[in-house]
Design an enzyme around this catalytic site. Sequence first.
Site, PDB file in Angstrom:
ATOM      1  N   HIS A 280       0.843  -1.204   0.000  1.00  0.00           N
ATOM      2  CA  HIS A 280       0.000   0.000   0.000  1.00  0.00           C
ATOM      3  C   HIS A 280       0.882   1.259   0.000  1.00  0.00           C
ATOM      4  O   HIS A 280       0.824   2.070   0.936  1.00  0.00           O
ATOM      5  CB  HIS A 280      -0.929  -0.012   1.215  1.00  0.00           C
ATOM      6  CG  HIS A 280      -2.203   0.737   0.992  1.00  0.00           C
ATOM      7  ND1 HIS A 280      -3.087   0.999   2.009  1.00  0.00           N
ATOM      8  CD2 HIS A 280      -2.763   1.277  -0.123  1.00  0.00           C
ATOM      9  CE1 HIS A 280      -4.120   1.678   1.545  1.00  0.00           C
ATOM     10  NE2 HIS A 280      -3.952   1.849   0.255  1.00  0.00           N
ATOM     11  N   PHE A 434       3.254   1.701   4.767  1.00  0.00           N
ATOM     12  CA  PHE A 434       2.966   1.460   6.181  1.00  0.00           C
ATOM     13  C   PHE A 434       2.131   0.199   6.413  1.00  0.00           C
ATOM     14  O   PHE A 434       1.842  -0.134   7.554  1.00  0.00           O
ATOM     15  CB  PHE A 434       2.212   2.666   6.763  1.00  0.00           C
ATOM     16  CG  PHE A 434       2.912   3.976   6.549  1.00  0.00           C
ATOM     17  CD1 PHE A 434       3.901   4.409   7.417  1.00  0.00           C
ATOM     18  CD2 PHE A 434       2.609   4.765   5.450  1.00  0.00           C
ATOM     19  CE1 PHE A 434       4.560   5.611   7.211  1.00  0.00           C
ATOM     20  CE2 PHE A 434       3.265   5.969   5.237  1.00  0.00           C
ATOM     21  CZ  PHE A 434       4.245   6.392   6.119  1.00  0.00           C
ATOM     22  N   HIS A 435       1.749  -0.492   5.337  1.00  0.00           N
ATOM     23  CA  HIS A 435       0.784  -1.577   5.468  1.00  0.00           C
ATOM     24  C   HIS A 435       1.268  -2.848   4.777  1.00  0.00           C
ATOM     25  O   HIS A 435       0.647  -3.300   3.811  1.00  0.00           O
ATOM     26  CB  HIS A 435      -0.566  -1.160   4.882  1.00  0.00           C
ATOM     27  CG  HIS A 435      -1.095   0.132   5.417  1.00  0.00           C
ATOM     28  ND1 HIS A 435      -1.861   1.010   4.684  1.00  0.00           N
ATOM     29  CD2 HIS A 435      -0.963   0.696   6.646  1.00  0.00           C
ATOM     30  CE1 HIS A 435      -2.177   2.059   5.418  1.00  0.00           C
ATOM     31  NE2 HIS A 435      -1.644   1.895   6.611  1.00  0.00           N
ATOM     32  N   PRO A 436       2.341  -3.478   5.246  1.00  0.00           N
ATOM     33  CA  PRO A 436       2.759  -4.741   4.636  1.00  0.00           C
ATOM     34  C   PRO A 436       1.743  -5.841   4.920  1.00  0.00           C
ATOM     35  O   PRO A 436       1.303  -6.020   6.052  1.00  0.00           O
ATOM     36  CB  PRO A 436       4.104  -5.026   5.311  1.00  0.00           C
ATOM     37  CG  PRO A 436       4.039  -4.305   6.631  1.00  0.00           C
ATOM     38  CD  PRO A 436       3.217  -3.080   6.369  1.00  0.00           C
ATOM     39  N   PRO A 479      -5.386  -0.929   7.070  1.00  0.00           N
ATOM     40  CA  PRO A 479      -5.865  -2.285   7.357  1.00  0.00           C
ATOM     41  C   PRO A 479      -5.978  -2.679   8.816  1.00  0.00           C
ATOM     42  O   PRO A 479      -6.325  -3.832   9.098  1.00  0.00           O
ATOM     43  CB  PRO A 479      -4.804  -3.147   6.670  1.00  0.00           C
ATOM     44  CG  PRO A 479      -3.532  -2.370   6.869  1.00  0.00           C
ATOM     45  CD  PRO A 479      -3.946  -0.915   6.751  1.00  0.00           C
TER      46      PRO A 479
END
Length: 498
Positions: A280, A434-436, A479
């Site tokens: 993301h 920031f959203h792995p 998420p």
Amino acid sequence: MRTTGEIIRGEGLTSERIVTVDACVVGTGAGGAPVAAELAEAGLRVAMLEEGAWHDADTFTARPRDMAARLYRDGGQSATIGDPPIVLPTGRGVGGTTLINSGTCFRTPAHVLERWRTRDGLAELTEDELAPVFDDVEETIGVAEVPAELAGENAAIVRRGVEALGFSGGYLRRNARGCVGSGVCAFGCPAGAKQHTGVTFVPRAWDAGAVLFTGARVRDLVRRGDRITEVVAATTGGGTLRVRADVVVIACGAVGSPLLLRRNGLGTASGQLGRNLSIHPASAARARMDHEVRMWEGVPQSYYVDEWAADGIMLEGIAAPPDQAAISTPRTGTELRDLMLDVGRTATFGVMVTDEGRGAIHRLLGQPVLRYDLHRDDAARFQRGFVRLAEIFFAAGAREVMVPVDGVPVLRDGDVEPLRAARVRPRDLKLMAFHPLGTARAGADPARSVVDGDLRVHGLANLHVADGSVVPSSPGVNPQLTIMALATRAARRIAARG
């Protein structure tokens, strides 16, 4: 609910210690903490293991240069290797990345759930199935819309531009109680308002009798047949912690969980472990205004624009104190100096893209390596997103707009054509993420996924994964709420099986 409970700190464990419980949960972030709370409240004896430390809100200084080293893994400098390199910061401590994120809360969009049902065979993940779970999670973490008076002038500028152009936008929902708009959400909330998992789900687990071990880095998962019988961790005091449990839940994040599983030869049958990494990716543009903005006053991420969400483009607020702004501004020398002298009249806003590209995680010389190349279609999305954001800024009265795209000059007088006409390649963009997600993805088919719909590792009876790694694909929005809901649902199913 108490704010602290039984914490056994790893620095005090200098020899071997053996603990026997019903459930061992590794990690206390968006996935692990909800699982621990649910299992403890169901009557199971629960041990929570956390590599990082417990941090009290009264120790947060509100100075990014101090807090980054304390609260972030690798001081916030973790990054992918690829075209282009992308900084990918994650949290390290009780609460995981929820400790240092901006608190933004979106439920999983309906079209994303539909894709997971049809493509990944997760037939039970319907809106009706998840709605009561989301309700419970949101109540625990205090999700509410950001009040206009706390959003700050930075958000108000974009709101004015959005309304002038007739686009769709609104104030974000986030997990905070008693927010005072300190502007440093990403560096530990000094007011203690942000309801990260360390002050919500972890205390719930404590109230139900769970024990928390900090400074415990898990290395080995001992297997007997189709079951994990023991979790072995090295402590910061040089000792060894052995936790014997009937249920084991790994929640080390999209980077840590696949590496731990692979180290122990678990979850590898499909060949998907450590693959399918989505991140993301995000970036931000800056605008110079004729009036005082002071972007660091108010909630940094308080407003969003979803006009182009169907195209995989979301605009969300982002702001930082002056010292952090100086570090993140892609300029040098006198140009950077001039920008910082005028930082009080500068507005910033972010562009996030639902990525087409996928990466992979492996270990090299004992260190995690994340290989990720931005897809050319995602570069084009960033270009379109920045064009729209520049139009919004100009509609709100900006004098000039700066975009982090190599070769694109400062935009002035409402003219976005230099950006619109540019040939933007992945390497031309300055990005963060920031959203792995997705590196141990869930699915019904063991040949194409690592865990099933209940987040249990295929082929194993009592090993589950509950964190961002199981999310099958980017939901296109922040998420953390998705992860918490999937983890809560899985924990309830574990408890129901006895």
